[in-house]
Design an enzyme around this catalytic site. Sequence first.
Site, PDB file in Angstrom:
ATOM      1  N   ARG A 165     -18.438  -9.608   0.840  1.00 11.42           N
ATOM      2  CA  ARG A 165     -18.443  -8.155   0.626  1.00 11.42           C
ATOM      3  C   ARG A 165     -19.366  -7.675  -0.489  1.00 11.42           C
ATOM      4  NH1 ARG A 165     -16.491  -6.132   5.361  1.00 11.42           N
ATOM      5  NH2 ARG A 165     -14.530  -7.133   5.909  1.00 11.42           N
ATOM      6  N   HIS A 221     -14.484 -16.127  -1.749  1.00 13.81           N
ATOM      7  CA  HIS A 221     -14.854 -15.955  -0.343  1.00 13.81           C
ATOM      8  C   HIS A 221     -15.056 -14.460  -0.037  1.00 13.81           C
ATOM      9  CE1 HIS A 221     -14.956 -16.801   3.950  1.00 13.81           C
ATOM     10  NE2 HIS A 221     -13.992 -15.920   4.146  1.00 13.81           N
ATOM     11  N   GLU A 249       0.812  -1.215   0.000  1.00 11.62           N
ATOM     12  CA  GLU A 249       0.000   0.000   0.000  1.00 11.62           C
ATOM     13  C   GLU A 249       0.847   1.267   0.000  1.00 11.62           C
ATOM     14  OE1 GLU A 249      -2.456   0.331   3.462  1.00 11.62           O
ATOM     15  OE2 GLU A 249      -3.521   2.077   2.688  1.00 11.62           O
ATOM     16  N   ASP A 267      -5.816 -15.565  -4.600  1.00 13.12           N
ATOM     17  CA  ASP A 267      -6.209 -16.678  -5.474  1.00 13.12           C
ATOM     18  C   ASP A 267      -7.733 -16.739  -5.598  1.00 13.12           C
ATOM     19  OD1 ASP A 267      -7.365 -18.686  -3.528  1.00 13.12           O
ATOM     20  OD2 ASP A 267      -5.374 -18.441  -2.648  1.00 13.12           O
TER      21      ASP A 267
END
Length: 200
Positions: free
Chosen positions: A164, A159, A70, A153
Amino acid sequence: MGSDDTVVSAARVSYLGESQGSYKDRKLIRYMMKHHHTSPFEHVIFQWKIKCPLFVRSQWHRHRTWSYNELSRRYTSDNIDFYVPIKWRSQDTENKQGSLWDFSDVSQSLRLRRYSLNALDYYNKLLEQGVAREMARMVLPQNLYTVFYGTVDLHNLLHFIGLRAEEHAQWEIRQYAIAIEEIIQTYVPVSKEAWDHFVR
Ligand SMILES: Cc1cc2nc3c(=O)[nH]c(=O)nc-3n(C[C@H](O)[C@H](O)[C@H](O)COP(=O)(O)OP(=O)(O)OC[C@H]3O[C@@H](n4cnc5c(N)ncnc54)[C@H](O)[C@@H]3O)c2cc1C
């Protein structure tokens, strides 16, 4: 990196096999998704360059199965930019983490922009006075944009989307998850369809 074929080849390496044509490959992907044979899906890798507000970044980085790098406000004071929503949401009184699209005070956007620019002014003044970037950044608000690379991955990306892109996630991070979901459809249509059917 990779595609539905990569998933199939990873699965068939058990007996040194390769793709057996689209019908059998699709059947195998669906079988693996249904029975939680998840490791072949880990051989497809996605890398994203994300620009998002700090509060979205905080939620995103809870997903530990991603690798991140970041922008650091210890190193740079360039490209300061703020997220200012046009529409505002009210607090949902029944769901503590929820919000409702029934808030009509548009003046909030102007106020937030002014607040953000005042914070930026304070930040710049601190830098001018010789305060270190790593301290001056404390005055920048949560709607400050950050940029990060995230690599993950396919198994763990699905997931992430499952958590989200759904309605309990905050609207802002949800927009990213929905966009990612649309993009990966092109690259792994069979795996995505199987995940929608058996896991979601
Ligand atoms: C709607 C929503 C509300 C949330 N609210 C809060 C909140 O109020 N406060 C808060 O702190 N968090 C909150 N979270 C974050 C949430 O608890 C998870 O940290 C986040 O969603 C990442 O999920 P994950 O751990 O499954 O994903 P990843 O970190 O990507 O992990 C994927 C899977 O790998 C396994 N795994 C990874 N690391 C470990 C480990 N160290 N030990 C065991 N298994 C591991 C688990 O099976 C995990 O499901 C919220 C998430 C959502 C979607």
